[in-house]
Motif scaffolding. Structure first.
Motif, short mmCIF file in Angstrom:
data_model
loop_
_atom_site.label_atom_id
_atom_site.label_comp_id
_atom_site.label_asym_id
_atom_site.label_seq_id
_atom_site.Cartn_x
_atom_site.Cartn_y
_atom_site.Cartn_z
N UNK A 61 0.82 -1.21 0.00
CA UNK A 61 0.00 0.00 0.00
C UNK A 61 0.85 1.25 0.00
N UNK A 62 0.27 2.32 -0.55
CA UNK A 62 0.98 3.60 -0.62
C UNK A 62 0.99 4.32 0.73
N UNK A 67 0.86 9.96 0.01
CA UNK A 67 2.06 9.16 0.25
C UNK A 67 2.24 8.17 -0.91
N UNK A 68 3.45 7.61 -0.99
CA UNK A 68 3.77 6.71 -2.09
C UNK A 68 4.61 5.54 -1.58
N UNK A 69 4.14 4.97 -0.48
CA UNK A 69 4.85 3.89 0.16
C UNK A 69 5.30 4.31 1.55
N UNK A 70 5.62 3.32 2.38
CA UNK A 70 5.93 3.56 3.79
C UNK A 70 7.30 3.06 4.22
N UNK A 103 8.91 2.34 -1.34
CA UNK A 103 9.76 3.06 -0.38
C UNK A 103 9.08 4.28 0.20
N UNK A 104 8.50 5.13 -0.64
CA UNK A 104 7.86 6.35 -0.17
C UNK A 104 8.73 7.57 -0.36
#
Length: 245
Positions: A61-62, A67-70, A103-104
Motif C-alpha cells: 500500500x501507498x 504518500x507513495x509507500x511507507x 519506499x515512499x
C-alpha cells in the motif's frame, strides 16, 4: 517475447476480475496489479484460475493520501511491516510471485536504514516469493527515496537476501539514467521483473525515444523468458492501443 498486462493502468474501467478476463482475451500471458486490496482475493484467484493467467506481482500500500509507500519513512516501521504482511497474504491467496515494497517520499541516512530494515523483514517472510524494489523517476514521483538502479543495486547488496530483486522499469530508467540496454545486460542477475512504456509520455511502447523492438531483441538475446510488464497509460480504450503487441 511474452507480455503481462499491468491492471493498474490497463482496463481500469473494469472490476479487477473482469480486467483479468479482458487481458486473457487480448492475448496477454500474465497479469500484475498495483493495489488490489479492495477486491476480495478469492474473486481475483477465481478469475486467474478461469483464464489460466498467473499473477506476477502487486505493490504494498501507498499509505495515507499523498504518500507513495511507507518502507523508507523513519518512525513508520510498524505500518510498513503491516503493509508488507498484507501484501504477502494477498500474494499467497492469489499465488502472485512477487511483492513490490514501495519506499515512499523520504531521503537521508535514517530513510535508508528504515528501508533496509523493512526489506529484510519482507525477505525473511516472503515464503518463496520475490521481493522487488523499483527506482521511480523524479518527474512523476519527486522526492521518492529510490531513484536509480545504482542506488537499488547497493541496497540489494546491503540487504543480502537472494530473493530481493530489482524491478527494472525501462520508462523510469530511461528518464533517470538512460543507457537502458547496457543496464539490462549489466544488471541481469539482479532483475526480478521488467516493465515498459513509451518515453517520455508513458504511453504504449510503440513510439518515443526508446525503440522497443531493439529492447525485445536484447532481452531475448539475454535469455529473458518471464512476461514483460506493459505498465503504460492507454489513450482511449485499452484494446485500441495493443497494436505494438
Amino acid at each position: 517475447m511474452r507480455f503481462s498486462a499491468n491492471l493498474g493502468f490497463l482496463w481500469t474501467e473494469l472490476p479487477l476480475p473482469d480486467a483479468i478476463r479482458a487481458a486473457a482475451a487480448a492475448g496477454f500471458q500474465a497479469v500484475e496489479c498495483h493495489w488490489p486490496y479492495d477486491v476480495p482475493a478469492q474473486e481475483v484467484a477465481a478469475a486467474l484460475r478461469e483464464t489460466g493467467l498467473p499473477m506476477l506481482g502487486l505493490n504494498t500500500r501507498r499509505g495515507a493520501a499523498g504518500e507513495n509507500g511507507l518502507s523508507a519513512l523513519p518512525g513508520r516501521g510498524a505500518e510498513a511491516r503491516a503493509a508488507v504482511d498484507e501484501a504477502l497474504a494477498y500474494a499467497a491467496a492469489t499465488d502472485a510471485g512477487a511483492v513490490h515494497v514501495m519506499a515512499g517520499f523520504a531521503e537521508g541516512p535514517e530513510a535508508h536504514a528504515a528501508f533496509v530494515e523493512t526489506l529484510r523483514y519482507a525477505c525473511d517472510r516472503a515464503d518463496g516469493r520475490t521481493i522487488l524494489i523499483e527506482p521511480l523517476n523524479h518527474y512523476d514521483a519527486p522526492g521518492y527515496f529510490l531513484r536509480t538502479t545504482t542506488q537499488a543495486e547497493a541496497i540489494i547488496a546491503e540487504v543480502g537476501a537472494a530473493n530481493l530483486k530489482l524491478m527494472f522499469d525501462c520508462y523510469h530508467v530511461q528518464l533517470m539514467e538512460g543507457d537502458v540496454t547496457h543496464r539490462l545486460e549489466r544488471l541481469l542477475g539482479l532483475i526480478g521483473h521488467v516493465q515498459v512504456a513509451s518515453v517520455p509520455d508513458r504511453g504504449a511502447p510503440d513510439h518515443g525515444e526508446l525503440h522497443y523492438p531493439h529492447v525485445w531483441e536484447v532481452l531475448e538475446r539475454l535469455g529473458w523468458d518471464t512476461p514483460v510488464g506493459a505498465e503504460y497509460r492507454p489513450v482511449g480504450p485499452t484494446e485500441a492501443t495493443l497494436g505494438w503487441m
